[in-house]
Design a protein around this motif. Sequence first.
Motif, PDB file in Angstrom:
ATOM      1  N   VAL A 167       0.822  -1.208   0.000  1.00  0.00           N
ATOM      2  CA  VAL A 167       0.000   0.000   0.000  1.00  0.00           C
ATOM      3  C   VAL A 167       0.860   1.264   0.000  1.00  0.00           C
ATOM      4  CG1 VAL A 167      -1.700   1.346   1.312  1.00  0.00           C
ATOM      5  CG2 VAL A 167      -1.901  -1.154   1.169  1.00  0.00           C
ATOM      6  N   TYR A 168       0.462   2.220  -0.801  1.00  0.00           N
ATOM      7  CA  TYR A 168       1.041   3.560  -0.718  1.00  0.00           C
ATOM      8  C   TYR A 168      -0.100   4.565  -0.740  1.00  0.00           C
ATOM      9  CZ  TYR A 168       0.236   4.222  -5.710  1.00  0.00           C
ATOM     10  OH  TYR A 168      -0.353   4.345  -6.939  1.00  0.00           O
ATOM     11  N   LYS A 169       0.096   5.666  -0.013  1.00  0.00           N
ATOM     12  CA  LYS A 169      -0.906   6.719   0.068  1.00  0.00           C
ATOM     13  C   LYS A 169      -0.276   8.038  -0.359  1.00  0.00           C
ATOM     14  CE  LYS A 169      -3.566   4.610   3.833  1.00  0.00           C
ATOM     15  NZ  LYS A 169      -4.209   4.826   5.156  1.00  0.00           N
ATOM     16  N   THR A 170      -1.022   8.792  -1.150  1.00  0.00           N
ATOM     17  CA  THR A 170      -0.497  10.059  -1.646  1.00  0.00           C
ATOM     18  C   THR A 170      -1.505  11.181  -1.436  1.00  0.00           C
ATOM     19  OG1 THR A 170      -1.310   9.492  -3.855  1.00  0.00           O
ATOM     20  CG2 THR A 170       0.990   9.014  -3.396  1.00  0.00           C
ATOM     21  N   SER A 171      -0.977  12.366  -1.156  1.00  0.00           N
ATOM     22  CA  SER A 171      -1.775  13.581  -1.018  1.00  0.00           C
ATOM     23  C   SER A 171      -0.911  14.735  -1.500  1.00  0.00           C
ATOM     24  CB  SER A 171      -2.194  13.791   0.438  1.00  0.00           C
ATOM     25  OG  SER A 171      -1.044  13.880   1.280  1.00  0.00           O
ATOM     26  N   PHE A 172      -1.486  15.920  -1.615  1.00  0.00           N
ATOM     27  CA  PHE A 172      -0.660  17.041  -2.059  1.00  0.00           C
ATOM     28  C   PHE A 172      -1.133  18.366  -1.476  1.00  0.00           C
ATOM     29  CE2 PHE A 172      -3.666  16.224  -5.617  1.00  0.00           C
ATOM     30  CZ  PHE A 172      -4.368  17.424  -5.636  1.00  0.00           C
ATOM     31  N   ALA A 173      -0.163  19.282  -1.351  1.00  0.00           N
ATOM     32  CA  ALA A 173      -0.441  20.654  -0.961  1.00  0.00           C
ATOM     33  C   ALA A 173      -0.081  21.547  -2.127  1.00  0.00           C
ATOM     34  CB  ALA A 173       0.367  21.041   0.269  1.00  0.00           C
ATOM     35  N   ALA A 174      -0.846  22.622  -2.318  1.00  0.00           N
ATOM     36  CA  ALA A 174      -0.606  23.529  -3.431  1.00  0.00           C
ATOM     37  C   ALA A 174      -0.737  24.971  -2.967  1.00  0.00           C
ATOM     38  CB  ALA A 174      -1.581  23.255  -4.572  1.00  0.00           C
ATOM     39  N   GLN A 175       0.247  25.766  -3.319  1.00  0.00           N
ATOM     40  CA  GLN A 175       0.232  27.190  -3.018  1.00  0.00           C
ATOM     41  C   GLN A 175      -0.698  27.910  -3.997  1.00  0.00           C
ATOM     42  OE1 GLN A 175       4.010  29.262  -3.741  1.00  0.00           O
ATOM     43  NE2 GLN A 175       4.013  29.838  -1.580  1.00  0.00           N
ATOM     44  N   LEU A 176      -1.429  28.889  -3.491  1.00  0.00           N
ATOM     45  CA  LEU A 176      -2.358  29.650  -4.336  1.00  0.00           C
ATOM     46  C   LEU A 176      -1.724  30.949  -4.819  1.00  0.00           C
ATOM     47  CD1 LEU A 176      -5.606  29.280  -2.175  1.00  0.00           C
ATOM     48  CD2 LEU A 176      -4.952  27.938  -4.181  1.00  0.00           C
ATOM     49  N   THR A 177      -2.095  31.353  -6.023  1.00  0.00           N
ATOM     50  CA  THR A 177      -1.687  32.666  -6.535  1.00  0.00           C
ATOM     51  C   THR A 177      -2.924  33.413  -7.027  1.00  0.00           C
ATOM     52  OG1 THR A 177      -1.255  31.790  -8.758  1.00  0.00           O
ATOM     53  CG2 THR A 177       0.599  31.846  -7.224  1.00  0.00           C
ATOM     54  N   LEU A 178      -2.884  34.713  -6.933  1.00  0.00           N
ATOM     55  CA  LEU A 178      -3.996  35.548  -7.384  1.00  0.00           C
ATOM     56  C   LEU A 178      -4.077  35.557  -8.906  1.00  0.00           C
ATOM     57  CD1 LEU A 178      -3.332  38.591  -5.043  1.00  0.00           C
ATOM     58  CD2 LEU A 178      -5.263  37.011  -4.821  1.00  0.00           C
ATOM     59  N   GLY A 179      -5.311  35.546  -9.438  1.00  0.00           N
ATOM     60  CA  GLY A 179      -5.476  35.710 -10.879  1.00  0.00           C
ATOM     61  C   GLY A 179      -4.869  37.011 -11.339  1.00  0.00           C
ATOM     62  N   ASN A 180      -4.989  38.053 -10.530  1.00  0.00           N
ATOM     63  CA  ASN A 180      -4.273  39.316 -10.727  1.00  0.00           C
ATOM     64  C   ASN A 180      -4.134  39.975  -9.370  1.00  0.00           C
ATOM     65  OD1 ASN A 180      -7.318  39.700 -11.545  1.00  0.00           O
ATOM     66  ND2 ASN A 180      -6.650  41.680 -10.708  1.00  0.00           N
TER      67      ASN A 180
END
Length: 543
Positions: free
Chosen positions: A80-93
């Motif tokens: 078994v392997y488990k994966t997840s992720f974090a993502a930084q947000l950026t403004l459309g402008n």
Amino acid sequence: MRLKVSYALKALLIIGSVVFFMACERDYNTIGVDMIDSGDITTNKKTFNVEAFNKKLKSVRTDGLSSYQLGNYRHPVFGVYKTSFAAQLTLGNANPVFGTKSPGNEAVLDTEENETVTAVYLNIPFFSVVGDTTDVDETESRPYRVDSIIGNRDVTFTLKVQEFTKYLRDLDPSSNFQESQEYFSDEDPSMFATTVLYENPSYTINEEEILFFENEEDDPETDVDETTIPSERLSPRIRVELDKAFFQENIIDNEGGSMLASQNNFKEFLRGVYTSVEVPENQLAMLFNLNNAYIEIEYDYNSDDDGTLVVEEDTFRLNLTGNKVNYIQEEAYSQEIQDEMTPGLNASRLYARGGAGSYVEIDVLGGQTSVTTAFQQAKENGWLINEANLMFYVDEAALPEKSDLTLPKRMYLYDIGNERTLIDYNIDLVGNTGVDSTSYAIFSGELDEDNEIGPRYKFRITQYVNDLIRNDSTNTKLALSTTNSILNALNVSAFNSQDEEIKIPQASISNPFGTVFFGSNVPESEKAKKLQLEIYYTEPKQN
């Protein structure tokens, strides 16, 4: 038209390469026949022992990937392997204005637009391709083939999205901010996953195109009912509605504030989102194109139309284009596999697994102390190396099932000692065709099931061996890994089970593939599938 030209050029390149090699082969054979007839040379084949060692990875660098894994899956060999992720947000402008007036103008004009969030959607596209649309009406969904799902596509699972409070900085302070910050698969994200923005314990995948119908009026002068024609089409994806109040408070209500004044300020203020799943019986793994992922905020605002209050609609986008990190958890390998990973053991079975799994290290000198010792006969007799191959035969008996997961379409061989591609990869005349399945066809590493012995992966390393023998190189360690794309030869940082920092192919990280090969330390009964170096050579006649 541009697409057709591109494919034509690729086709011409491949055909031209084949013609070139056929011509070279004819020339060589003609010359070879003349030389053999005159008794000047002899041709032969010889195999040389190599040693191979299993290497377990502890962690791999998982920022800057081309695709990110999400799921819980049980590999039939590795567990078994488990994966997840974090993502930084950026403004459309940066420094956005919501509605038509900035807060300052609203104050001067003594008007309130009262921007109010009505819905917020997270969009994470799958890797997908549009199918045949010949018989599809313009009012209908187009057929898509989703290529980035492994396992049970119909399983019901828990999908969770949370605020992520760790600041994913760009530069590493330990390098005096001169080098990029590296993020690794074994970091614990749980302490930074806070406010729940979405949670659904009964989520299922939708692989269909998503259609929107916002054409409110039908033109009576046309034969088509415009209200039935989609105003927008979205490819298959995860699309879920996030907490409206959170984005009202953190985005819309901060209009004109320092938090939204620049991208840097915003990244520090609202640091990102974290996505995870819990899948019953570990049946599902997904790959996503996060570079095209985004959060869309829909909101209403008040507008004055000649003294009449009108409610208008608008949207604002947050992109997931900042730093992103994949987190990977693996359960311990079986004792049988762990035994074959004993440090220094010339293994009888070789285990290559993607993600933060394992790779195979190969010593082409077969345990000898120098090139001169290992290839003494070749050096003394002045061999011309016509072709040199490493062939890895799959141990089919070790595979509970046969699929792309256990028999990857391609493997990758590289120079781990020098942390670079092999010269045979670099000089492959087919090279990068733009299509993974046809690129580097001479160097290869493609799955070959059309032979009498069994499934195998063949690597042609002729120039590497030639250079080794001629230049007495001592850096002879090669490595075999899985690959998500033969076109991606970038190496990134990783740590093995002994906490030694090494370089591994980035393309080996974004996949859950893995298989088992015969090593070189096998009994006589398995000799036909033994890993060894195969050399075809031309030897000048000794006077």
